[in-house]
Design a protein around this motif. Structure first.
Motif, PDB file in Angstrom:
ATOM      1  N   HIS A 118      45.657 -45.054 -24.828  1.00 54.96           N
ATOM      2  CA  HIS A 118      45.147 -44.332 -23.653  1.00 54.96           C
ATOM      3  C   HIS A 118      45.019 -42.863 -24.016  1.00 54.96           C
ATOM      4  CE1 HIS A 118      44.344 -43.108 -19.549  1.00 54.96           C
ATOM      5  NE2 HIS A 118      45.267 -42.164 -19.697  1.00 54.96           N
ATOM      6  N   ALA A 119      43.771 -42.393 -24.078  1.00 58.23           N
ATOM      7  CA  ALA A 119      43.482 -40.981 -24.331  1.00 58.23           C
ATOM      8  C   ALA A 119      42.907 -40.377 -23.051  1.00 58.23           C
ATOM      9  CB  ALA A 119      42.493 -40.836 -25.485  1.00 58.23           C
ATOM     10  N   PRO A 120      43.622 -39.482 -22.402  1.00 60.05           N
ATOM     11  CA  PRO A 120      43.110 -38.874 -21.169  1.00 60.05           C
ATOM     12  C   PRO A 120      41.760 -38.204 -21.393  1.00 60.05           C
ATOM     13  CG  PRO A 120      45.422 -38.314 -21.500  1.00 60.05           C
ATOM     14  CD  PRO A 120      44.964 -38.977 -22.754  1.00 60.05           C
ATOM     15  N   ALA A 169      55.313 -49.495 -16.789  1.00 61.76           N
ATOM     16  CA  ALA A 169      55.652 -48.105 -17.118  1.00 61.76           C
ATOM     17  C   ALA A 169      54.672 -47.104 -16.512  1.00 61.76           C
ATOM     18  CB  ALA A 169      55.715 -47.937 -18.630  1.00 61.76           C
ATOM     19  N   GLN A 170      53.385 -47.485 -16.401  1.00 60.81           N
ATOM     20  CA  GLN A 170      52.367 -46.640 -15.772  1.00 60.81           C
ATOM     21  C   GLN A 170      52.277 -45.257 -16.416  1.00 60.81           C
ATOM     22  OE1 GLN A 170      53.547 -46.685 -11.645  1.00 60.81           O
ATOM     23  NE2 GLN A 170      53.067 -48.849 -11.398  1.00 60.81           N
ATOM     24  N   TRP A 171      52.268 -45.249 -17.736  1.00 55.99           N
ATOM     25  CA  TRP A 171      52.227 -43.972 -18.446  1.00 55.99           C
ATOM     26  C   TRP A 171      50.907 -43.234 -18.268  1.00 55.99           C
ATOM     27  CZ3 TRP A 171      55.847 -40.979 -19.835  1.00 55.99           C
ATOM     28  CH2 TRP A 171      57.098 -41.479 -20.200  1.00 55.99           C
ATOM     29  N   GLU A 172      49.832 -43.966 -17.969  1.00 52.13           N
ATOM     30  CA  GLU A 172      48.533 -43.319 -17.810  1.00 52.13           C
ATOM     31  C   GLU A 172      48.574 -42.238 -16.727  1.00 52.13           C
ATOM     32  OE1 GLU A 172      47.611 -47.457 -19.414  1.00 52.13           O
ATOM     33  OE2 GLU A 172      49.111 -46.472 -18.183  1.00 52.13           O
ATOM     34  N   GLN A 173      49.291 -42.505 -15.631  1.00 46.27           N
ATOM     35  CA  GLN A 173      49.364 -41.541 -14.540  1.00 46.27           C
ATOM     36  C   GLN A 173      49.993 -40.222 -14.995  1.00 46.27           C
ATOM     37  OE1 GLN A 173      51.452 -43.283 -11.240  1.00 46.27           O
ATOM     38  NE2 GLN A 173      50.244 -45.169 -11.265  1.00 46.27           N
ATOM     39  N   VAL A 174      51.011 -40.324 -15.824  1.00 44.95           N
ATOM     40  CA  VAL A 174      51.702 -39.130 -16.308  1.00 44.95           C
ATOM     41  C   VAL A 174      50.867 -38.424 -17.370  1.00 44.95           C
ATOM     42  CG1 VAL A 174      53.862 -38.251 -17.265  1.00 44.95           C
ATOM     43  CG2 VAL A 174      53.891 -40.307 -15.833  1.00 44.95           C
ATOM     44  N   ALA A 175      50.295 -39.213 -18.290  1.00 47.38           N
ATOM     45  CA  ALA A 175      49.538 -38.641 -19.410  1.00 47.38           C
ATOM     46  C   ALA A 175      48.287 -37.913 -18.943  1.00 47.38           C
ATOM     47  CB  ALA A 175      49.173 -39.741 -20.398  1.00 47.38           C
ATOM     48  N   ASP A 176      47.620 -38.442 -17.921  1.00 50.68           N
ATOM     49  CA  ASP A 176      46.393 -37.803 -17.438  1.00 50.68           C
ATOM     50  C   ASP A 176      46.664 -36.409 -16.885  1.00 50.68           C
ATOM     51  OD1 ASP A 176      44.918 -39.983 -18.148  1.00 50.68           O
ATOM     52  OD2 ASP A 176      44.729 -40.809 -16.131  1.00 50.68           O
ATOM     53  N   THR A 177      47.839 -36.229 -16.312  1.00 47.33           N
ATOM     54  CA  THR A 177      48.209 -34.918 -15.768  1.00 47.33           C
ATOM     55  C   THR A 177      48.719 -33.974 -16.849  1.00 47.33           C
ATOM     56  OG1 THR A 177      48.780 -35.928 -13.639  1.00 47.33           O
ATOM     57  CG2 THR A 177      49.687 -33.749 -14.097  1.00 47.33           C
ATOM     58  N   ALA A 178      49.520 -34.519 -17.770  1.00 54.25           N
ATOM     59  CA  ALA A 178      50.180 -33.678 -18.775  1.00 54.25           C
ATOM     60  C   ALA A 178      49.395 -33.557 -20.082  1.00 54.25           C
ATOM     61  CB  ALA A 178      51.579 -34.220 -19.057  1.00 54.25           C
ATOM     62  N   ASN A 179      48.306 -34.330 -20.214  1.00 57.39           N
ATOM     63  CA  ASN A 179      47.415 -34.207 -21.370  1.00 57.39           C
ATOM     64  C   ASN A 179      48.104 -34.594 -22.680  1.00 57.39           C
ATOM     65  OD1 ASN A 179      44.943 -33.612 -22.680  1.00 57.39           O
ATOM     66  ND2 ASN A 179      45.636 -31.533 -23.147  1.00 57.39           N
TER      67      ASN A 179
END
Length: 302
Positions: free
Chosen positions: A7-9, A36-46
């Motif tokens: 997953h690349a934001p 884990a739903q890491w996409e939600q965190v990664a999209d915000t934190a880049n």
């Protein structure tokens, strides 16, 4: 044939961290993504996220040898080539047996992974940390876990805190605003500003908990993002003052305890190279001491 999900934001920039999230036994990439739903965190934190798939029977991981250590190492190298990640800020997390793999890699890949975040998983033997550097660790677990024993996690976090030379008594905070409630224990002041954290979700079973008093994935990110393979927290000034008085203010004549971080890679070195690094660190501290002596006679107001 091994699989990974990347997953690349949108708008991911160069030189950003990588977080690797591994599923549990007899689970798969999609299960881990949904939990884990890491996409939600990664999209915000880049930052970049990779979900690897287990490769030994029943989607398990090699937690005693080198097979999956080599696999994870290859993923890091591939992501560096394809996404130009910051290789000093790679973080490892995993659920259940993925958490066991996370602990396994603390000894196998300590010079490629900056911080570690197992969820509801730890190895079954006696804890042993062999890395030649402090190991930032956040461990999340339900107190009623029926699969991986919660009580045994205490040995793993305490031994890691000892390895890092943290304070022996953790700072304990209870969070009751949510269901489930939870307790956070933080062992502070380790070498290179390293901390060890355990979050215990009260009454929860074997699960990755993103609801209740704390959000597991956000808590993990807020912890690991502070660390790189360099000594000291990311963005640290390198010199930290702590107050000797309960009021938090200094008075003229107080003795100031000073923590000094000397920059540089945390490397496993022996012999001449290690001695040269140590001599440089000593010289830096001596110079700082001389500078402080020159101003020590002035009253301290703040």
């Amino acid at each position: 044939n091994r699989q990974i999900y990347v997953h690349a934001p949108k708008g991911l920039t160069d030189n950003r961290p990588l977080l690797i999230s591994c599923h549990g036994m007899d689970q798969d990439i999609n299960y881990q993504r949904g939990m884990a739903q890491w996409e939600q965190v990664a999209d915000t934190a880049n930052f970049l996220v990779v979900y690897p798939g287990g490769g030994t029977g029943f989607s398990t991981w090699d937690i005693s040898g080198d097979k999956d250590a080599n696999f994870i190492s290859a993923i890091i190298d591939e992501m560096a080539k394809n996404y130009n990640i910051d290789k000093s800020r790679v973080y490892m997390s995993g659920f259940s047996m993925g958490g066991m793999l996370t602990y396994h890699l603390m000894n196998k890949l300590p010079n490629k992974i900056a911080a570690f975040a197992p969820v509801s998983g730890h190895l079954m033997g006696t804890p042993s940390y062999t890395a030649n550097r402090p190991l930032p660790l956040i461990h999340v677990h339900g107190t009623s876990d029926s699969v991986v024993n919660y009580e045994q996690s205490e040995n793993y976090v305490k031994d890691c805190a000892k390895h890092n030379k943290c304070n022996s008594n953790p700072v304990v905070t209870k969070y009751s605003n949510g269901n489930p409630s939870c307790t956070k224990e933080v062992w502070t002041d380790g070498e290179c500003e390293t901390e060890v954290v355990r979050i215990s979700f009260n009454g929860r079973d074997h699960e990755h908990n993103n609801s209740g008093a704390l959000h597991t994935s956000r808590e993990i990110w807020n912890f690991v993002k502070n660390y790189s393979l360099e000594c000291g927290k990311v963005g640290s000034s390198g010199v930290n003052f702590s107050s000797p008085s309960a009021s938090g203010k200094y008075s003229d004549g107080d003795i100031l305890p000073i923590t000094v971080k000397v920059g540089g890679k945390v490397l496993a070195m022996k012999g001449t190279a290690a001695q040269e690094e140590l001599d440089e660190a000593k010289n830096a501290i001596v110079k700082l001491g001389l500078q402080l002596e020159r101003i020590a006679h002035f009253p301290i107001e703040d």
